[in-house]
Design a protein around this motif. Structure first.
Motif, PDB file in Angstrom:
ATOM      1  N   VAL A 229      48.067  61.629  -7.874  1.00  0.00           N
ATOM      2  CA  VAL A 229      49.350  61.896  -8.116  1.00  0.00           C
ATOM      3  C   VAL A 229      49.680  63.375  -8.054  1.00  0.00           C
ATOM      4  O   VAL A 229      50.644  63.946  -7.609  1.00  0.00           O
ATOM      5  CB  VAL A 229      49.743  61.513  -9.602  1.00  0.00           C
ATOM      6  N   THR A 269      44.205  60.694 -11.494  1.00  0.00           N
ATOM      7  CA  THR A 269      44.759  59.415 -10.917  1.00  0.00           C
ATOM      8  C   THR A 269      45.310  59.070  -9.696  1.00  0.00           C
ATOM      9  O   THR A 269      45.887  59.843  -9.018  1.00  0.00           O
ATOM     10  CB  THR A 269      46.072  59.181 -11.740  1.00  0.00           C
ATOM     11  N   ASN A 271      47.452  57.270  -7.056  1.00  0.00           N
ATOM     12  CA  ASN A 271      48.363  56.442  -6.795  1.00  0.00           C
ATOM     13  C   ASN A 271      49.532  57.234  -6.047  1.00  0.00           C
ATOM     14  O   ASN A 271      49.247  58.295  -5.976  1.00  0.00           O
ATOM     15  CB  ASN A 271      49.009  55.996  -8.504  1.00  0.00           C
ATOM     16  N   CYS A 273      52.904  57.674  -6.778  1.00  0.00           N
ATOM     17  CA  CYS A 273      54.017  57.971  -7.448  1.00  0.00           C
ATOM     18  C   CYS A 273      54.730  59.056  -7.022  1.00  0.00           C
ATOM     19  O   CYS A 273      55.952  59.051  -6.947  1.00  0.00           O
ATOM     20  CB  CYS A 273      53.585  58.076  -9.166  1.00  0.00           C
ATOM     21  N   TRP A 278      59.794  55.997  -8.090  1.00  0.00           N
ATOM     22  CA  TRP A 278      60.003  54.771  -8.431  1.00  0.00           C
ATOM     23  C   TRP A 278      61.662  54.494  -8.278  1.00  0.00           C
ATOM     24  O   TRP A 278      62.364  55.538  -8.301  1.00  0.00           O
ATOM     25  CB  TRP A 278      59.777  54.522 -10.006  1.00  0.00           C
ATOM     26  N   PRO A 285      57.459  59.135 -13.658  1.00  0.00           N
ATOM     27  CA  PRO A 285      57.292  59.577 -14.905  1.00  0.00           C
ATOM     28  C   PRO A 285      57.480  61.052 -15.174  1.00  0.00           C
ATOM     29  O   PRO A 285      57.977  61.722 -15.937  1.00  0.00           O
ATOM     30  CB  PRO A 285      56.152  59.128 -15.410  1.00  0.00           C
ATOM     31  N   CYS A 292      51.628  61.956 -16.636  1.00  0.00           N
ATOM     32  CA  CYS A 292      50.932  60.792 -15.759  1.00  0.00           C
ATOM     33  C   CYS A 292      50.061  60.157 -17.042  1.00  0.00           C
ATOM     34  O   CYS A 292      49.406  61.179 -17.582  1.00  0.00           O
ATOM     35  CB  CYS A 292      50.449  60.855 -14.643  1.00  0.00           C
ATOM     36  N   ILE A 293      50.192  58.728 -17.465  1.00  0.00           N
ATOM     37  CA  ILE A 293      49.125  58.318 -18.338  1.00  0.00           C
ATOM     38  C   ILE A 293      47.899  57.397 -17.391  1.00  0.00           C
ATOM     39  O   ILE A 293      46.959  57.000 -18.120  1.00  0.00           O
ATOM     40  CB  ILE A 293      49.723  57.328 -19.289  1.00  0.00           C
ATOM     41  N   GLY A 294      47.957  57.592 -16.256  1.00  0.00           N
ATOM     42  CA  GLY A 294      46.916  57.245 -15.367  1.00  0.00           C
ATOM     43  C   GLY A 294      46.833  55.532 -15.296  1.00  0.00           C
ATOM     44  O   GLY A 294      45.790  54.988 -15.275  1.00  0.00           O
ATOM     45  N   CYS A 295      48.090  55.043 -15.143  1.00  0.00           N
ATOM     46  CA  CYS A 295      48.079  53.439 -15.186  1.00  0.00           C
ATOM     47  C   CYS A 295      47.272  52.744 -14.128  1.00  0.00           C
ATOM     48  O   CYS A 295      47.043  51.404 -14.277  1.00  0.00           O
ATOM     49  CB  CYS A 295      49.554  52.948 -15.446  1.00  0.00           C
ATOM     50  N   SER A 296      47.212  53.511 -13.176  1.00  0.00           N
ATOM     51  CA  SER A 296      46.617  52.735 -11.912  1.00  0.00           C
ATOM     52  C   SER A 296      44.862  52.982 -12.059  1.00  0.00           C
ATOM     53  O   SER A 296      44.098  52.358 -11.221  1.00  0.00           O
ATOM     54  CB  SER A 296      47.116  53.196 -10.515  1.00  0.00           C
TER      55      SER A 296
END
Ligand code: HEM
Ligand code: SF4
Ligand code: SF4
Lengths: 368, 235
Positions: A229, A269, A271, A273, A278, A285, A292-296
């Motif tokens: 990201v 992270t 991804n 994004c 989005w 985000p 980023c919360i690192g969801c991927s």
């Protein structure tokens, strides 16, 4: 059986012009260029279509929700109509026994040629009884449907890594798909949820070319997960300048500075994004002012605070006692303890040296 | 002078000066030290950046420069370490000592316990050693050599990330990322390794000064001129 995607689209009332537009849009989103568009068009006109069966295990349906919000309506309509024709629990018109019959018919008719898309994951605890599907443990259904599949798409962080239901202590033993199905090509599309355009892009690629896109060593499509990201973040100039948000309500936050110091995990992270964004490219985000919360990323629930860019270390076996710390706290504590110990050691050494000199029993100091 | 070949313990006088650290090792030592200081300072600044500088981002490249210095020093550090590994093979006996502690030797272990007891003030006098004493050798291996391996590989993996999966860099070092379970963990381990090496540096500097003052051998000057001198006759 001899249906092609093109036939299907024409039946859906899509004009040839729209069809070609769809091909170039898809080629662009996959980074394939002009030649790619022609390739896609040709494949869709001539190849028999590949059916998709979409099953849902332990999950929250956020992947499906994301999927139906794909930015290009054409892509969404086309891909969705192709999908729902076969099997999708939430999106299909049919229900119950009839829907199940559809799935079995597809499997029987397209042995070795259909795609199995898995949303969520199978819990293995209590013989898989934490997730029941048509009266059977989901894990059995997964195995059954996977047996004759050409390939499997693991939707989202649940299917790819385990996600929240697999977070410690993982009471149901939720297990990512690739640890249960080991004899099929699996493509991971992580994220919580994955970006809609990434999902439709992956599906379109597989459907048109009849093979998986190029994957990295962990099975993610390189075209969407090859970079972090952070690598394409529009706040990156502030990162390079050293301009950071210190608190979410400070001047820097208003000015749109980099969120690294409030724990943005963009640098760690993988991804798309920051490139795709989005909600039809509206925002993401970081653009809304939150890191980023690192969801991927694998295990992102268990890495400690969402507002720290490093993982919280927990002493093995002591986590119930709350023994944990940041790398920095551990380091400074160790240095402090060692420093104190060395100071004490130095003091004792000096006293010893002095007293032994006093007693005059010191080894002769002859230089050699 | 009689010396045990495996442990390096001096068994019998008369003591003679011994050439321990060859020139490349001495140069390497001080170059590594400089790199480590630069890396520690810039690394800490990366982990905990300074308060923001105002103005337009266009005119400042401060943080990127800090990272650049870190990367340049890091590459030097990695190359120096690699060259040192080669020197461990082609150099003299002492060039190998911190990489291959003779864990199989009883004599070495007994020397280690003797030395440990000495540092705990349970023994009056240490033995005399030509190179590192066994305890120092083990500490060098566990704290410095292993710590350096960890920091170099995690660092190279972090560095590779800017090129993306599938790049030559990631093909070479991406495995660290997979092994540790993600980039965030690589970073965390990288920082932990820094504290590990800082701990090493603290103990190392203390011991060097203590030994130089209290032991029977020269220590600091040995890393300058390469020669170990014995200050006293053996008992
Ligand atoms: C004595 C040696 C070293 C020390 C003490 C050190 C220290 C550090 C520290 C404390 C950080 C910040 C980690 C964090 O965010 O918490 C860091 C980051 C980093 N280090 Fe090192 N490091 C060393 C060697 C290396 C080496 C050999 C490399 C190899 C290229 C390297 C590459 C990096 C990279 C790429 C980052 C991430 C920077 C960023 O993405 O902004 N480091 N280092
Ligand atoms: S906001 Fe996050 S992703 Fe963007 S530049 Fe800063 S650290 Fe990187
Ligand atoms: S910015 Fe980070 S946390 Fe947010 S959706 Fe993208 S990868 Fe997930």
């Amino acid at each position: 059986m001899s249906d092609t995607f093109y036939d299907l689209m024409r039946r859906q009332g899509i004009s040839r012009r729209s069809f070609l537009k769809f091909c170039s849009l898809t080629a662009a989103s996959l980074g394939l260029g002009e030649a790619g568009a022609q390739q896609i068009a040709k494949a869709m006109e001539t190849k028999p279509r590949t059916p998709v069966i979409w099953i849902e295990g332990l999950e929250c349906t956020c992947c499906s929700e994301s999927f139906i919000r794909s930015a290009h309506p054409l892509v969404k309509d086309v891909v969705l109509s192709m999908l729902s024709l076969d099997y999708h629990m939430t999106l299909s018109a049919a229900a119950g026994e009839q829907l199940r019959a559809n799935a079995h018919e597809t499997i029987a008719k397209h042995k070795g040629n259909y795609i199995l898309a898995v949303e969520g994951n199978p819990p293995l605890g209590e013989d898989g009884n934490y997730c029941i599907y048509y009266g059977k443990p989901f894990v059995d259904v997964l195995r059954e449907y996977a047996k004759d599949a050409m390939a499997i798409v693991s939707w989202g962080s649940c299917a790819s890594w385990g996600c929240v239901q697999a977070a410690k202590p993982n009471p149901t033993r939720a297990t990512p798909v690739h640890k249960v199905i080991t004899d099929k090509p699996i493509i991971k599309v992580p994220g919580c949820p994955p970006i809609a355009e990434v999902m439709t892009g992956v599906v379109t690629y597989i459907l048109t070319f009849g093979r998986l896109p190029e994957l990295d060593v962990q099975g993610r499509p390189k075209m969407f997960y090859g970079q972090r990201v952070h690598d394409k973040c529009y706040r990156r100039p502030h990162f390079d300048a050293g301009q950071f948000v210190e608190r979410f309500d400070d001047e820097g936050a208003r000015k749109g500075y980099c969120l690294y110091k409030v724990g943005c995990k963009g640098p760690t992270t993988y991804n798309a994004c920051s490139a795709t964004r989005w909600n039809e490219g509206l925002s993401f985000p970081i653009q809304s002012g939150h890191g980023c919360i690192g969801c991927s990323e694998d295990d992102f629930w268990d890495k400690g605070s969402f507002y720290d860019h490093l993982t919280t270390i927990r002493a093995p076996g002591l986590s119930n006692l709350g023994v944990e710390g940041t790398a920095e706290r551990i380091g400074l504590t160790a240095l402090g303890v060692a420093g104190a110990a060395l100071a004490a050691h130095a003091a004792v050494s000096a006293v010893r040296q002095a007293s032994s000199r006093g007693r005059n029993d010191r080894v002769s100091d002859v230089e050699k | 002078m009689k010396v045990n070949r495996v442990s390096g313990r001096v068994l019998q006088g008369p003591y003679e000066p011994v050439y321990v650290y060859e020139a490349p090792v001495r140069f390497w030592h001080w170059a590594m030290m400089l790199c480590m200081i630069v890396l520690g300072v810039t690394g800490y600044l990366i982990a905990r950046p300074l308060p923001a500088i105002g103005g337009e981002a266009t005119f400042s490249y401060f943080f990127a420069n800090v990272r650049m210095i870190h990367f340049i020093a890091a590459m030097l550090f990695a190359v120096l370490f690699a060259v040192r590994l080669v020197w461990a093979i082609v150099g003299n006996r002492h060039a190998r000592s911190i990489f291959l502690p003779p864990l199989w030797s009883f004599e070495w272990w007994s020397g280690l316990f003797h030395q440990a007891a000495y540092y705990l003030f349970l023994r009056k006098a240490p033995h005399h050693w030509v190179g590192h004493n066994p305890l120092a050798q083990l500490a060098m291996f566990v704290m410095f050599v292993l710590g350096t391996f960890v920091i170099v590989f995690t660092g190279l993996s972090l560095f590779s990330e800017q090129f993306g999966w599938g790049s030559g860099w990631m093909n070479a070092f991406g495995w660290v990322n997979v092994l540790l379970g993600g980039s965030q963990m690589v970073r965390t381990v990288h920082q932990l390794a820094m504290w590990w090496l800082a701990l090493f540096a603290l103990v190392h500097v203390y011991m060097v000064f203590r030994e130089d003052i209290m032991s029977g051998e020269t220590v600091i000057s040995t890393m300058i001129n390469g020669v170990r001198m014995f200050k006293r006759e053996p008992r």
